[in-house]
Design an enzyme around this catalytic site. Sequence first.
Site, PDB file in Angstrom:
ATOM      1  N   THR A   1      -3.051   0.082   3.278  1.00  0.00           N
ATOM      2  CA  THR A   1      -1.493  -0.450   3.418  1.00  0.00           C
ATOM      3  C   THR A   1      -1.006  -0.265   4.508  1.00  0.00           C
ATOM      4  O   THR A   1      -0.859  -0.892   5.044  1.00  0.00           O
ATOM      5  CB  THR A   1      -0.602  -0.178   2.122  1.00  0.00           C
ATOM      6  OG1 THR A   1      -1.486  -0.263   1.257  1.00  0.00           O
ATOM      7  CG2 THR A   1       0.150  -0.911   2.260  1.00  0.00           C
TER       8      THR A   1
ATOM      9  N   GLU B   1       5.225   5.063  -4.018  1.00  0.00           N
ATOM     10  CA  GLU B   1       4.811   4.106  -2.320  1.00  0.00           C
ATOM     11  C   GLU B   1       5.184   5.071  -1.485  1.00  0.00           C
ATOM     12  O   GLU B   1       4.309   4.529  -0.742  1.00  0.00           O
ATOM     13  CB  GLU B   1       5.390   2.642  -2.764  1.00  0.00           C
ATOM     14  CG  GLU B   1       5.127   1.999  -4.487  1.00  0.00           C
ATOM     15  CD  GLU B   1       3.710   1.706  -4.407  1.00  0.00           C
ATOM     16  OE1 GLU B   1       2.516   2.454  -4.028  1.00  0.00           O
ATOM     17  OE2 GLU B   1       3.522   0.225  -4.012  1.00  0.00           O
TER      18      GLU B   1
END
Length: 309
Positions: free
Chosen positions: A184, A131
Amino acid sequence: MEKSIKVFAPATVANVTCGFDVLGFAVNSPGDEVIIRKRNKPGILITKITGDEGKLTKNPEENTVSVSILKMLDKLDSQQGFEIELHKKMPLGSGLGSSSASTVAGVFAANELLGQPFKQQELLPFAMEGERVACGSAHADNVAPALLGGFVVVRSYTPLDVVKIPTPPKLFASIIHPHIEVRTKDARSVLRKDLSLHDAIKQWGNVAGLVSGLLLSDYSLIGRSMHDVVAEPYRSALIPGYYEVKQSALDAGALGAGISGSGPSVFALSDSEKTANKVAQAMSKAFHELDIDNDIFVSKINEKGPVIL
Ligand code: HSE
């Protein structure tokens, strides 16, 4: 010991409205597939990526799957080499935890081929490194539910403390993916860094209410708690027609609705499959009325996380 393995890992809905960075759940579909083969020399090769429209890197130092596996090999001080095939079965930049699904499938598969040196939950820190590569922040609210299945609470990041909580039996998710891309990183950059005490009280009341609702299978409490004053007010601007789509879900009988992860997908929870289908159709129609094509996913909550195919 096996030489090659194929693993599926599920898409996830992070935040679940009020639980920014601390709450997420997994769905049965979509999800990604990863095939990993042992090599008889060190080093990781990404040999094939499908379904990414050429957007993902095959550089093992930069791809989320290989970076996570490399972290795992480092920890084991292992020289084992792997070949990786990545088959993306869901859109990138969709708010469905696309990078997390691949990463979790990858670390799970590598751990199996290595003879399970780590317990499933111990794979989480490696997947979180994926991530970090994907968006600059090692949040766990996609990777934890993709890895453990069900609803997962991230109680703390330092030290890492995650808790899987039971899923009410009648709960279904409807997810609509509008054909726009929100990165994101960008969706995180629009957020405010400070929160007033007034808003903090609202948010933690709702997080506590939502978790209680899930634990008690109290569908009305789940719905009453699905409000977000932290991310939705700012991120909604990145999703054309967001509030109309959300309202259409509530009008069709959803318990609650919100942005899936960092968007642009919008999700809703319902207390039956029938309502979840109706809600999905209503949300899809609302996007179509704005000339935005979209994909529909209706699913029970996935309780398993990654599975060997
Ligand atoms: N909690 C994260 C966010 C999930 O909302 O930015 C996105 O991957």
